[in-house]
Design an enzyme around this catalytic site. Structure first.
Site, short mmCIF file in Angstrom:
data_model
loop_
_atom_site.label_atom_id
_atom_site.label_comp_id
_atom_site.label_asym_id
_atom_site.label_seq_id
_atom_site.Cartn_x
_atom_site.Cartn_y
_atom_site.Cartn_z
CB VAL A 26 22.10 -35.95 45.82
CG1 VAL A 26 23.26 -35.55 46.98
CG2 VAL A 26 21.14 -36.28 45.79
CB ALA A 54 24.99 -30.61 44.53
CE LYS A 55 27.93 -35.39 38.29
NZ LYS A 55 29.36 -35.01 37.56
N GLY A 56 23.21 -34.44 40.18
CA GLY A 56 21.69 -34.68 39.71
C GLY A 56 21.50 -35.64 38.38
CG ASP A 103 27.65 -34.88 35.29
OD1 ASP A 103 29.08 -35.22 35.33
OD2 ASP A 103 27.61 -36.86 34.68
#
Lengths: 113, 416
Positions: B60, B105-107, B146
């Site tokens: 995202v 963002a992040k995934g 992460d």
């Protein structure tokens, strides 16, 4: 990279600091008697601060070292200078562009060590 | 971000609250309420037993107004699209608070990495990256480690992307091993940033940290490194914990010895010279400074009243629930919020990206000094806003972040 460590300290601590830093591999040091004031406006810890700013005698110590040992040198000076007391002094770290040993024309780190 | 709340709704509420506080332009508020792009991908990989299994992954990008998107990739069974959207939005705010030129963002991949072999994790990573490859890149979106992802995983990401384009692109990902363009100081960056935040707060609150006691929940990359850094400075840590439980000694704990015990026994609880406590007891320990550096939602309305610390530094993301936050605010606890306190990690990620783009690398001292400078500036700004508006540091940090993103959105205008 070379850094200059310039400190303003209590003159009484000089001998100890010199001995300790030489043991740590510091090859040279300049000391001058200066007068100055800092946050304490020139008053000792036990004195009441009033509006008049005073100068107190301080020792100015200048050392040029390799960047690698900057933290170590700062740590040693802080430890010897009773870091927790007010008026113990200040340490500044200044970038040094280059150094030249006059006799041999050695430059940079070789001029220092 | 796990637990009883929908993390996406929580972050939206937070944005709405800030929007009201600063009278945010309604159109800009609308834009910020939506993630720019959400990508859901299916990731088929061959398992070690020869069978094929299909995993689900997300990436995202919440906002890229201030620069390329930046955010971690996590491997965890509880990963959802809503959680990923929430964390992406938080990254937008975090990057804006410390004023680094990134969006958020992040995934994530829904998986249980403990049940996967190293080879399976590698195949999962490479196929996931192939699926999102047109989404990412040094100018588009730069992933980072992460939960359950590490420098090795970042190396596979760098390799997969580089193989696809045909040349090496270190700037596509941060948190890489040093040998392929990682930054010195990246490993301790989050902890160091937390320490700077604590020192900045102490200065403003006129606390002499040498006379204060500190408790740290969590002993991983952040908590563990933080304990060592604080102890090196000469500060007194009286309680430490990890997943197994905690240890407490009012006379102080030496992290070097605690780490030895951890190495031998697998947990800090193996350290002999201290009383054993639970993680819940650690939070309620009689201390001056509490650093939650473990999971989210650790301090909730049930235990917030028991907290004795006057200063909390949120090293973890979201360790305090909104309800607990209100209770602590009522008690006058000074909280340095996560998007400020733990921004050291993304800041040095930014340094790693910059070094990668320049292909010129800095000394660790340079990295640490630049980090200190950024953390100091961000703290001072947030503190000033909190003083001027008489609000918490959390609200102030959000205001600073939202205003910076809103201003960028306003000057860029709407395309086409």
């Amino acid at each position: 990279m070379l850094k200059k460590i310039e400190c303003f300290l209590q003159p009484s601590k000089l001998e100890e600091i010199k001995d300790k830093l030489v043991k740590m591999g510091v090859e040279g040091m300049s000391v001058s008697e200066v007068k100055g004031f800092g946050t304490q406006r020139g008053y000792l810890e036990e004195e009441k601060i009033n509006k008049k700013v005073k100068f107190l005698p301080k020792a100015k110590v200048e050392i040029v070292v390799d960047e690698e040992i900057v933290e170590e040198v700062i740590g040693a000076i802080r430890k010897l200078c009773a870091a927790e007391t007010i008026g113990a002094g200040k340490i500044f770290v200044i970038p040094v562009e280059d150094a030249v040993r006059i006799r041999t024309a050695e430059v940079g780190k070789s001029a220092i060590y | 971000m796990r637990g009883k709340f929908n993390p996406w709704h929580m972050t939206l509420n937070q944005l709405d609250e800030v929007a009201r506080e600063i009278n945010l332009d309604e159109s800009i508020h609308q834009i910020l309420r939506y993630p720019k792009r959400c990508l859901t991908v299916s990731i088929p990989i061959q398992m070690d037993n020869g069978k094929i299994k299909v995993f689900t992954g997300f990436r995202v990008q919440h906002n890229v107004t201030r620069g390329p998107a930046k955010g971690g990739i996590r491997y965890h069974p509880s990963v959802t699209l809503d959680e990923t959207k929430a964390l992406a939005m938080l990254m937008t705010w975090k990057c804006a608070v410390v004023s680094i030129p990134y969006g958020g963002a992040k995934g994530g991949i829904v998986c249980e990495p403990r049940k996967l072999s190293l080879k399976e994790v590698e195949r999962l990573t490479r196929r996931y990256i192939s699926e999102i490859i047109s989404f990412i890149g040094p100018e588009r979106d730069i992933p980072a480690p992460d939960v359950n992802t590490n420098p090795q995983v970042m190396a596979w990401i760098m390799d997969t992307y580089s193989m696809d384009v045909g040349y090496s692109v270190p700037g596509v990902v941060t948190g890489k091993p040093i040998s392929i363009g990682g930054s010195l100081g990246r490993n301790t960056a989050t902890a160091r940033g937390v320490m700077f935040s604590l020192m900045n707060a102490a200065k403003k609150l006129k606390l002499d940290l040498f006379e204060k006691t500190i408790a740290i929940q969590g002993y991983g990359n952040v908590g563990g490194n933080l304990a060592h850094l604080l102890s090196d400075e000469g500060y007194k840590i009286i309680a430490i914990s990890d997943v197994e439980g905690g240890i407490y000694n009012p006379k102080g704990l030496d992290p070097r010895k605690v780490s030895l015990a951890l190495k031998e026994s697998g947990s800090v609880v193996g350290f002999k010279d201290a009383d054993k406590i639970t993680n819940q007891e650690l939070l309620a320990v009689d201390c001056d400074v509490l650093v939650p550096a473990a999971l989210e939602n650790q301090i909730d309305e049930d235990n917030a009243d028991e907290i004795k610390a006057k200063l909390i530094v949120e090293a973890a993301n979201g360790p305090i629930t909104p309800q607990a936050d209100k209770i602590l605010e009522g008690k006058g606890v000074f909280i340095i919020p996560d998007i400020l306190a733990n921004a050291g990690g993304v800041t040095v990620s930014y340094f790693e990206w910059v070094q990668g783009l320049q292909a010129y690398f800095w000394t660790e001292r340079e990295v640490n000094l630049k980090l200190r400078d950024i953390m100091q500036k961000a703290f001072d700004k947030v503190y000033r806003i909190s003083e001027e508006r008489k609000i918490t540091m959390r609200k102030a940090a959000y205001i600073l972040a939202v205003e910076r993103v809103a201003e960028a959105t306003r000057v860029r205008g709407l395309y086409p």
